[in-house]
Design an enzyme around this catalytic site. Structure first.
Site, PDB file in Angstrom:
ATOM      1  CG  HIS A  65      58.761  61.823 -45.875  1.00 39.85           C
ATOM      2  ND1 HIS A  65      59.240  61.248 -44.864  1.00 39.85           N
ATOM      3  CD2 HIS A  65      58.423  63.007 -45.470  1.00 39.85           C
ATOM      4  CE1 HIS A  65      59.328  62.095 -43.843  1.00 39.85           C
ATOM      5  NE2 HIS A  65      58.580  63.011 -44.210  1.00 39.85           N
ATOM      6  NE  ARG A  67      55.564  58.035 -47.656  1.00 33.25           N
ATOM      7  CZ  ARG A  67      55.493  58.722 -46.319  1.00 33.25           C
ATOM      8  NH1 ARG A  67      56.443  58.403 -45.345  1.00 33.25           N
ATOM      9  NH2 ARG A  67      54.302  59.767 -46.064  1.00 33.25           N
ATOM     10  CG  ASP A 155      61.319  64.255 -40.635  1.00 31.33           C
ATOM     11  OD1 ASP A 155      60.766  65.016 -39.780  1.00 31.33           O
ATOM     12  OD2 ASP A 155      60.641  63.941 -41.587  1.00 31.33           O
ATOM     13  CG  HIS A 235      58.623  69.636 -40.396  1.00 29.21           C
ATOM     14  ND1 HIS A 235      58.597  69.595 -39.107  1.00 29.21           N
ATOM     15  CD2 HIS A 235      58.784  68.433 -40.636  1.00 29.21           C
ATOM     16  CE1 HIS A 235      58.770  68.695 -38.542  1.00 29.21           C
ATOM     17  NE2 HIS A 235      58.821  67.770 -39.582  1.00 29.21           N
ATOM     18  CG  ASP A 308      57.257  67.237 -44.084  1.00 31.51           C
ATOM     19  OD1 ASP A 308      57.451  65.942 -44.298  1.00 31.51           O
ATOM     20  OD2 ASP A 308      56.524  67.652 -43.094  1.00 31.51           O
ATOM     21  N   GLY A 327      50.168  64.221 -43.083  1.00 34.11           N
ATOM     22  CA  GLY A 327      51.275  64.310 -44.189  1.00 34.11           C
ATOM     23  C   GLY A 327      50.413  64.559 -45.374  1.00 34.11           C
TER      24      GLY A 327
END
Ligand SMILES: [Zn+2]
Length: 427
Positions: A65, A67, A155, A235, A308, A327
């Site tokens: 991720h 962002r 996701d 995951h 992840d 997370g």
């Protein structure tokens, strides 16, 4: 740029494993010389001494991720790509749950342009399955694939609607891309903050049962069988999901899967002091789930190790457990945590390279390897380099890791993309 990588153990799964020199010319692999002795013609070319080190195809992280756009205070494409490079990743697959999400070609193109100008790891964007990740209707799969999307996923959220998941797999098949499934039954997981079990009971936290993952994994496997669309399960955290994937593979279904380091290193006992850095989705499970994931990585049931990487600022993360965001970051610890499985005898080094380079590349359909003529994407690893995890050393803008202060062994000493050294470890 030309370069010689001298004297390392070169591991290119399915092609080569042995001591060799690698000669890189104009960004491509020009020669692999077993036994070394790259000739004097190459005088003046810079040399990296890789004796005692492992030279492998550039690692690829399938689940990151970044962002950006929208939450640049947590991570930017540039900071995420620098963190990836420092972690040994020559490329990352970027999840689409940004603000706005990557649900149209303009966002896909924006991500690719930003990644290009960052000059670090490559970025392969994954696009959303549904506009706005709203779970209603499909994004324009053909347009997104043409713009550079390597996979489709909502996701962060499951595709709760079974018919929409069926259609997603059908369209993904049409464009030759996988659907990445975040397997979560939102009715079973609702209100939960950690694994359902004795630890949750003792801590007074609401639990999420294994079945919240495994029932959706079973549904998606059935839909992969129905449609012939490629399904990649993200995951994996439960022994039941590992078993479902094992059976799906025995049946020859187009199913692949990944696991994240926290799920094969930690168990839900790590939550004991309500540390928000042990909160993620899916949650840390029991030791028996953790062991099932290790077994799945070793025996081929699970295809990839993916971080992840989920950056959050202290504003979202340093809260009481119930309220903290899900997370943790992982780009700069994943390789060392994966190497722990090698040091513990769970994985061989060649298997690790399959899990972190060749299989991820195969899953998203991108090149990977050290054969003559291929782009020189290379990671040089010192498997025995001891270090202590310190968030102060991280390139990532975020600090949310449960591994702060851990003594680990093994790290990337150099990451190379198209012949350019994008990261070199300072001694
Ligand atoms: Zn997810």
């Amino acid at each position: 740029m030309d370069l010689i990588i001298r004297g390392g153990r070169v591991i290119d799964p399915g092609h080569f494993d042995g001591d060799a020199d690698l000669y890189i010319k104009e960004g491509k692999i020009a020669a692999l010389n077993p036994g070394g002795g790259t000739s004097d013609d190459e005088k003046g070319v810079p040399v990296i001494d890789a004796r005692g080190q492992i030279v492998v195809p550039g690692l690829i992280d399938l689940h990151v991720h970044l962002r950006e756009p929208g939450e640049e205070y947590k991570e930017t494409i540039a900071s995420g790509c620098r963190a990836a490079a420092a972690g040994g990743f020559a490329a990352v697959c970027a999840m689409p749950n940004t603000h706005p999400p990557n649900d149209c070609a303009q966002v896909t193109e924006f991500i690719l342009e930003r990644a290009q100008s960052a000059g670090a790891s490559r970025v392969y964007p994954a696009a959303a399955v549904s506009p706005g990740l709203a779970g209603e209707g499909l994004t324009p799969f053909y347009e997104l694939a043409a713009a550079g999307a390597v996979a489709f996923t909502d996701d962060g959220l499951p595709v709760a609607n079974s018919l929409l998941m069926r259609r997603a797999l059908e369209y993904a098949r049409g464009v030759g891309r996988p659907v990445i499934a975040h397997c979560e039954d939102p009715l079973l997981s609702a209100g939960g903050t950690m694994n359902e079990g004795v630890t949750a009971t003792r801590l007074g936290l609401r639990g999420i049962p294994n079945a919240a993952e495994s029932t959706m994994a079973q549904r998606d496997i059935a839909l992969a069988g129905l449609t012939g669309g490629k399904l990649h399960i993200a995951h994996v955290s439960t022994r039941e999901a590992v078993e479902a994937i094992r059976i799906a593979k025995l049946q020859g279904l187009p199913v692949t899967a990944e696991a994240a380091p926290h799920h094969f290193i930690l168990d839900d006992g790590a939550v004991s002091d309500y540390d928000p850095n042990t909160k993620m989705y899916p949650p840390l499970r029991t030791a028996s789930d953790r062991d099932a994931i290790r077994q799945g990585l070793a025996d081929g049931t699970l295809d990839a190790i993916a971080s992840d990487h989920a950056p959050h600022s202290s504003i979202e993360k340093q809260l009481e457990f119930d309220l903290a965001a899900n997370g943790i970051i992982g780009l700069e610890t994943t390789l060392a945590l994966a190497l722990k499985l090698v040091h513990d005898g769970v994985l061989t080094l060649p298997r690790l390279v399959e899990l972190m380079a060749s299989n991820p590349a195969r899953i998203i359909g991108v090149p990977c390897g050290l054969q003559t003529g291929m782009a020189a994407d290379i990671t040089i690893i010192d498997p025995d380099a001891a270090f202590t995890v310190s968030v102060d050393d991280f390139r990532s803008k975020s600090r949310n890791t449960p591994f702060e202060g851990w003594a680990l062994k093994g790290r990337a000493v150099a990451t190379i993309v198209a012949g350019q050294v994008i990261f070199a470890l300072e001694e």
